[in-house]
Design a protein around this motif. Structure first.
Motif, PDB file in Angstrom:
ATOM      1  N   VAL A 230       3.050  12.791  -5.341  1.00  0.00           N
ATOM      2  CA  VAL A 230       4.472  12.500  -5.540  1.00  0.00           C
ATOM      3  C   VAL A 230       4.975  13.095  -6.849  1.00  0.00           C
ATOM      4  O   VAL A 230       6.088  13.628  -6.923  1.00  0.00           O
ATOM      5  CB  VAL A 230       4.727  10.982  -5.496  1.00  0.00           C
TER       6      VAL A 230
ATOM      7  N   LEU B 272      10.811  11.475   2.100  1.00  0.00           N
ATOM      8  CA  LEU B 272      10.191  10.163   1.957  1.00  0.00           C
ATOM      9  C   LEU B 272      11.248   9.095   2.248  1.00  0.00           C
ATOM     10  O   LEU B 272      12.410   9.267   1.875  1.00  0.00           O
ATOM     11  CB  LEU B 272       9.643   9.976   0.538  1.00  0.00           C
ATOM     12  N   PRO B 273      10.879   7.984   2.902  1.00  0.00           N
ATOM     13  CA  PRO B 273       9.549   7.710   3.457  1.00  0.00           C
ATOM     14  C   PRO B 273       9.291   8.547   4.702  1.00  0.00           C
ATOM     15  O   PRO B 273      10.220   8.932   5.416  1.00  0.00           O
ATOM     16  CB  PRO B 273       9.617   6.220   3.796  1.00  0.00           C
TER      17      PRO B 273
ATOM     18  N   GLU C  88       0.619   7.178   5.489  1.00  0.00           N
ATOM     19  CA  GLU C  88       1.908   7.238   4.792  1.00  0.00           C
ATOM     20  C   GLU C  88       1.903   8.461   3.888  1.00  0.00           C
ATOM     21  O   GLU C  88       0.948   8.687   3.141  1.00  0.00           O
ATOM     22  CB  GLU C  88       2.117   5.985   3.947  1.00  0.00           C
ATOM     23  N   THR C  89       2.948   9.250   3.945  1.00  0.00           N
ATOM     24  CA  THR C  89       3.001  10.468   3.145  1.00  0.00           C
ATOM     25  C   THR C  89       2.929  10.164   1.655  1.00  0.00           C
ATOM     26  O   THR C  89       2.180  10.807   0.904  1.00  0.00           O
ATOM     27  CB  THR C  89       4.299  11.239   3.440  1.00  0.00           C
ATOM     28  N   GLU C  90       3.698   9.188   1.210  1.00  0.00           N
ATOM     29  CA  GLU C  90       3.821   8.926  -0.225  1.00  0.00           C
ATOM     30  C   GLU C  90       2.553   8.354  -0.831  1.00  0.00           C
ATOM     31  O   GLU C  90       2.154   8.734  -1.929  1.00  0.00           O
ATOM     32  CB  GLU C  90       4.986   7.970  -0.476  1.00  0.00           C
TER      33      GLU C  90
END
Length: 214
Positions: free
Chosen positions: A67, A83-84, A105-107
């Protein structure tokens, strides 16, 4: 005042220790297999440079956390991931071979689900199922977040509502083919608000759902 960081590039266009992210980014952006990491002090960077790159560090993006790196990319005019959002990816030991796939989850990189191992699968099948099963999960949650994949084939297959694999069905992969049939049926019978987006590896680093087995 922003704290000074030092950037070690073990593999890139130029290698060594750099004092700004802009300098380091120029060496690794779009460079296949780039190996790099940020450090808080020059002494730490020098020790890391002398030790050389180790396997664990290849999964850590410059800036310590993905991030943070994406925020730096925005300053350089590169659009970061939305995001999200969620990322799907697969790993297959052979072609065909033992297949696994998952969603994170990407973040945060938090694993949402993991499937497998399945014998006699292919990476493209896993990428397809990873996307579809993520869509199914988000539909159940009434969540419209986008889904990322680094597989163009899988994205096209999902849009076509068909897994266009050339793999032959047999006794060993029958359960996997049943999952494919269930996924195709779900796509035909359901609509979803989620965008399916291509993960831009050269700009953002590895897909957060990557298994790290390359």
């Amino acid at each position: 005042m922003k704290k000074q960081k030092f950037y070690v590039v073990w593999k890139g266009r130029r290698t060594g220790i750099f004092t700004t992210w802009e300098q380091a980014f120029a060496q690794v952006n779009g460079f296949a297999g780039a190996q790099y990491k940020s450090f808080d002090t020059r002494a730490e960077a020098e020790r890391a440079w002398e030790r050389g790159h180790v396997a664990r560090e290849s999964r850590i993006e410059c800036g310590a956390k993905p991030v943070e790196r994406w925020k730096q990319l925005r300053l350089l005019g590169v659009e970061p991931p939305q995001l999200p959002s969620y990322c799907a990816d697969a790993a297959c030991g052979g072609n065909p071979g033992v297949l696994e796939y998952r969603c994170v989850e990407t973040e945060t990189g938090k694993e949402i689900f993991a499937r497998g191992p399945f014998p006699q699968g292919t990476n493209n099948i896993g990428e397809f199922l990873g996307i579809v099963e993520t869509l199914m999960l988000l539909r159940g949650r009434n969540e419209a977040s986008p889904v990322y994949s680094d597989s163009r084939n899988a994205i096209v297959w999902v849009a076509a509502k068909q897994c266009k694999t050339q793999l032959t069905r047999n006794r060993r992969n029958a359960k996997l083919f049943q999952r494919i049939a269930d996924a195709e049926e779900w796509l035909r019978e359901n609509k979803y608000p989620n965008k399916i987006l291509k993960w831009r590896t050269e700009e953002w680093g590895e897909n957060p759902a990557d298994y790290g087995r390359k």
